[in-house]
Design an enzyme around this catalytic site. Sequence first.
Site, PDB file in Angstrom:
ATOM      1  N   SER A 289       0.858  -1.180   0.000  1.00  0.00           N
ATOM      2  CA  SER A 289       0.000   0.000   0.000  1.00  0.00           C
ATOM      3  C   SER A 289       0.889   1.222   0.000  1.00  0.00           C
ATOM      4  O   SER A 289       2.090   1.137   0.302  1.00  0.00           O
ATOM      5  CB  SER A 289      -0.868  -0.012   1.267  1.00  0.00           C
ATOM      6  OG  SER A 289      -1.457   1.250   1.524  1.00  0.00           O
TER       7      SER A 289
ATOM      8  N   TYR B 222      -2.172  -1.361  10.637  1.00  0.00           N
ATOM      9  CA  TYR B 222      -2.085  -1.484   9.176  1.00  0.00           C
ATOM     10  C   TYR B 222      -0.749  -0.952   8.662  1.00  0.00           C
ATOM     11  O   TYR B 222      -0.067  -1.594   7.859  1.00  0.00           O
ATOM     12  CB  TYR B 222      -3.251  -0.729   8.544  1.00  0.00           C
ATOM     13  CG  TYR B 222      -3.428  -0.944   7.064  1.00  0.00           C
ATOM     14  CD1 TYR B 222      -4.206  -1.994   6.586  1.00  0.00           C
ATOM     15  CD2 TYR B 222      -2.842  -0.088   6.133  1.00  0.00           C
ATOM     16  CE1 TYR B 222      -4.388  -2.190   5.224  1.00  0.00           C
ATOM     17  CE2 TYR B 222      -3.017  -0.273   4.776  1.00  0.00           C
ATOM     18  CZ  TYR B 222      -3.789  -1.327   4.320  1.00  0.00           C
ATOM     19  OH  TYR B 222      -3.956  -1.519   2.973  1.00  0.00           O
TER      20      TYR B 222
END
Length: 266
Positions: free
Chosen positions: A148, A161
């Site tokens: 990401s 995350y």
Amino acid sequence: MTPTGAFPPPHALALDLGGRTALVTGAASGIGRACALRLAAAGAKVRAVDRDAEGVESLAEEAAGLTGGIEPHVLDLTDLDAAEHAAAGTDVLVNNAGLQLVRPIEEFPPDVFHTVLTVMLEAPFRLIRGALPHMYGQGWGRIVNVSSVHGLRASPYKSAYVAAKHGLEGLSKTAALEGAPHGVTSNCVNPGYVRTPLVERQLADQAQAHGIPVERVLTEVLLQDSAVKRLVEPEEVAEAVAYLCGPQASFVTGTSLVLDGGWTAH
């Protein structure tokens, strides 16, 4: 084009994975589903791994007419031994499964932090560990870790995350260095916000964390740092994954292919 406007799917890159076996985690929806369909269209026999039994079954049905095939594998990646076993004999491994919770650190549940790290970092390690003997044995393999922009940048309220994605970047680079003498590449794909159920589910949490209405989250939070003001489509990410599996990317390893609309250009 409005930020929420759908983007037309990209033209498919020529790719032949006939005779290859691919494993995609988090395959029931979003990026994982798009990747599984793309690799099956290229001729790969795809093991679609997800804990959502109905989702992977419908995926297999959707892929019925493609060159390759999709085999649904219902698996919870917190079962690390089962994850490693599932990866045995795979030629292409796409580590995609993920989960998200948006909370300040002082309010972040420790058990959720542990689960996020297990699914998004420890499970990829075990999957790579399970796949490498076969890849090394044949002198060819492709590992693609769906990271990401948060593998390269941090955002508030996403401690688990961000930590998991940063760890995945390091794991991917280590696998690249170890795999290079054996014909195995390992890379990350780093999209910005993608039009997936995972992103849709965090809108309310983001609104609460930032103290703004839900309808302002997309433009004021998710796309604030992106020069291109739209969400990435899952098919665009899948095409990047396909590129990294092709012969034209045989010299690409240990790096991150960023699809962030200019986010990291700041």
